[in-house]
Write a protein that holds these residues in place. Structure first.
Motif, PDB file in Angstrom:
ATOM      1  N   LYS A  37       0.387   7.164  -7.703  1.00  0.00           N
ATOM      2  CA  LYS A  37       1.271   6.446  -6.790  1.00  0.00           C
ATOM      3  C   LYS A  37       0.535   5.308  -6.097  1.00  0.00           C
ATOM      4  O   LYS A  37       1.084   4.227  -5.876  1.00  0.00           O
ATOM      5  N   LYS A  38      -0.753   5.514  -5.791  1.00  0.00           N
ATOM      6  CA  LYS A  38      -1.533   4.483  -5.112  1.00  0.00           C
ATOM      7  C   LYS A  38      -1.640   3.218  -5.945  1.00  0.00           C
ATOM      8  O   LYS A  38      -1.537   2.103  -5.438  1.00  0.00           O
ATOM      9  N   ALA A  39      -1.849   3.392  -7.266  1.00  0.00           N
ATOM     10  CA  ALA A  39      -1.981   2.234  -8.146  1.00  0.00           C
ATOM     11  C   ALA A  39      -0.682   1.450  -8.205  1.00  0.00           C
ATOM     12  O   ALA A  39      -0.674   0.208  -8.193  1.00  0.00           O
ATOM     13  N   ILE A  40       0.422   2.164  -8.265  1.00  0.00           N
ATOM     14  CA  ILE A  40       1.729   1.503  -8.341  1.00  0.00           C
ATOM     15  C   ILE A  40       2.019   0.757  -7.037  1.00  0.00           C
ATOM     16  O   ILE A  40       2.443  -0.402  -7.042  1.00  0.00           O
ATOM     17  N   LEU A  41       1.775   1.419  -5.910  1.00  0.00           N
ATOM     18  CA  LEU A  41       2.027   0.784  -4.615  1.00  0.00           C
ATOM     19  C   LEU A  41       1.087  -0.405  -4.388  1.00  0.00           C
ATOM     20  O   LEU A  41       1.466  -1.392  -3.754  1.00  0.00           O
TER      21      LEU A  41
END
Length: 572
Positions: A387-391
């Motif tokens: 999720k961190k990479a996407i955000l």
């Protein structure tokens, strides 16, 4: 001796395959495969880049060594390392590698264990049930290989449309160096923009036909002169493509262009109408008795049978003549109508830098929006999504949008449709995006009913926006997976989902027939490049060609809309 991108890419791909059979270093093999992919994806001839002294090492994955090998191919037409490897490996292995379903390791097993020395040997071994006994094969694999052999013979006859463009350009430039040539154009399936092209038909008018023919046969890429005469010649190029040149009188140029553009079925229908009007239409003109009454332009020919001009892309006898008679021909979409691209990727190595480069290139094309749709796998960890990479990418896009003056970057992602029809990212992430691009990248061999249900179940998700490359086919490489396309289209219509016309030259998916079907069912489509580099944004023209063959108009394609109207369509 001009060398085209296709030839360079083929040499690197062949080298990679043969090295894999040899058991060479995987990183080395991957480097050659990457070189082939990068060169094949360029919209500009690599030979022109070298002539203009462009730095090839700026291309992704191309270092000094590969750059020198590319220059050697362009200069000599040969890749010395490939020649060396070919001497050490039986020629049959290269032939077997051309069969769909056979990778390097399977080819090596067939040769080593069954002593396969030809395609016929392979067919015999399959019929006797010997192949299925090998580890990792089986009855299903045998059937797939037999299909691949059949497809190989079919594929050998035709070339991807994109691969013929540089060849046609070279031919026409060569002919125009003869200052007596007045008009010249490539007719046939190339002019109709079919997704694959067989022979090339070149028509010209000139002051001296014989002189033009003599000039034509000096074209550097000719491998064999099959015939030559005072007004025509047939040759075979080094690439294997046959080219027919015809020099015709100016008074017959339009009728000859119409005749040799085809299709055969369209021409027959045109001639039938002429007969009813007591006229005769052939490649020489329109005749009333023995008198030629038209033929200088295509418009003149159509006018004699009370028809408006019909665009070459429509000439397949699929209702275009009836539509013309009723004054209901579509106003075909043009490249200038496209306002943005809704399926593009940045690289896995330098995503943020690529993001800015893609945005700049899109802005230079005059686009007002661009969707970045990096694959969900790239944005994932080994287990589950990151999720961190996407955000982080969402934040990078927001930051870049603050700097952009004319372009808005849309936040998106390309997700896999899993075997059970679920999407491989949770709704809590999808709701943060402007749109989603969803596609099948695995389990191509499911039965038709199950594959169809898989797609429809995926479209049930309210965050599903675009179905990318809907049938999964790769031109001259892989057949479409089995689906009930009408059921899929009906489901898309009911759920407000968009179908893609993928402009990648390997895909052109949806095909022209399905484009027309979607239009008739009232389904909206998006023409996207699926670009993985800045240069691939130029693939949009191939998607537009396909859309035109499918009768699509500006109103059928969502990325002709202004941004605000487009965003309304995304909401379900």
């Amino acid at each position: 001796m001009p060398i085209h991108n296709l030839e360079v890419a083929q040499k690197f791909n062949k080298l990679a395959n043969l090295l894999e059979i040899q058991g060479a270093n995987p990183f080395r093999i991957r480097a050659y495969r990457n070189a082939a992919r990068v060169i094949d994806s360029l919209s500009k001839d690599i030979a022109d880049m070298i002539a203009e002294k462009e730095d090839l090492t700026e291309l992704p994955g191309i270092g000094e060594d590969l750059a020198e090998k590319i220059k050697t191919i362009i200069k000599t037409g040969e890749l010395p390392l490939l020649k060396q490897v070919e001497k050490r490996i039986p020629s049959v292995l290269s032939e077997l590698l051309e069969v769909e379903g056979l990778g390097p390791m399977r080819v090596k097993m067939l040769y080593k264990n069954l002593k396969i020395k030809s395609i016929e040997d392979l067919k015999t071994a399959i019929k006797k049930g010997r192949v299925r006994k090998l580890a990792g094969f089986g009855e299903k694999t045998e059937k797939k290989i037999l299909q691949g052999i059949t497809h190989r013979y079919e594929y050998a006859k035709r070339n991807r449309l994109a691969d013929t463009f540089s060849i046609v350009d070279s031919l026409i430039r060569h002919l125009k160096r003869d200052k007596t040539v007045k008009q010249v154009e490539c007719a046939g399936s190339f002019r109709r923009r079919k997704e694959t092209v067989g022979d090339l038909d070149i028509l010209a008018t000139a002051e001296d036909g014989k002189k033009t023919v003599e000039h034509f046969i000096k074209f550097e890429e000719i491998a064999e002169i099959i015939s030559r005469g005072p007004t025509r010649s047939t040759v075979r190029l080094r690439s294997g493509i046959q080219v027919d040149l015809r020099v015709v009188p100016e008074t017959s140029y339009g009728s000859a262009l119409l005749y040799f553009t085809g299709s055969k079925e369209h021409n027959i229908a045109i001639r039938k109408i002429a007969v009813q009007k007591k006229l005769k239409i052939n490649e020489y003109g329109v005749f009333k008795g023995k008198k030629q009454i038209a033929g200088k332009t295509e418009e003149d020919v159509y006018r004699q049978i009370n028809l408006p001009y019909i665009a070459p892309e429509l000439r397949e006898d699929r209702g275009e003549i009836q539509a013309a008679q009723k004054k209901q021909l579509p106003q075909l979409i043009t490249l200038e109508s496209i306002r943005g691209d809704l399926h593009c990727h940045t690289s896995a190595t330098d995503g943020n830098a690529d993001l800015a480069a893609m945005a700049k290139a899109a802005e230079e094309l005059g686009y007002t929006y661009l969707a970045i749709t990096d694959h969900s796998q790239r944005m994932s960890m080994t287990h589950g999504f990151d999720k961190k990479a996407i955000l982080a990418q969402i934040k990078a896009i927001d930051k870049l949008n603050e700097k952009m003056k004319k372009l808005v970057i849309l936040k998106s992602i390309e997700m896999d449709i899993l075997e059970d029809g679920s999407l491989d990212l949770p709704d809590e992430v999808l709701k943060e995006l402007d749109l989603t691009v969803c596609s099948i990248h695995s389990k191509f061999n499911l039965p038709q009913k199950k594959q169809t249900e898989r797609l429809i179940r995926a479209m049930d998700n309210i965050y599903f926006t675009i179905l990318a490359h809907p049938t999964g086919r790769l031109i001259n490489q892989r057949e479409a997976y089995a689906i009930n396309i009408e059921q899929v289209m009906q489901a898309a219509k009911e759920r407000g989902c968009i179908l893609e016309v993928n402009a990648q030259p390997d895909r052109l998916d949806l095909n022209d027939i399905y484009c027309k079907m979607a239009k008739e069912m009232g389904i909206k489509l998006a023409i996207n490049t699926d670009a993985h580099s800045v240069s691939q944004l130029d693939y949009m023209k191939f998607g537009v060609f396909q859309a035109r063959r499918g009768w699509l108009e500006k109103s059928d394609v969502i990325n002709t809309l202004p941004l605000q109207a487009l965003k309304k369509l995304f909401k379900r």
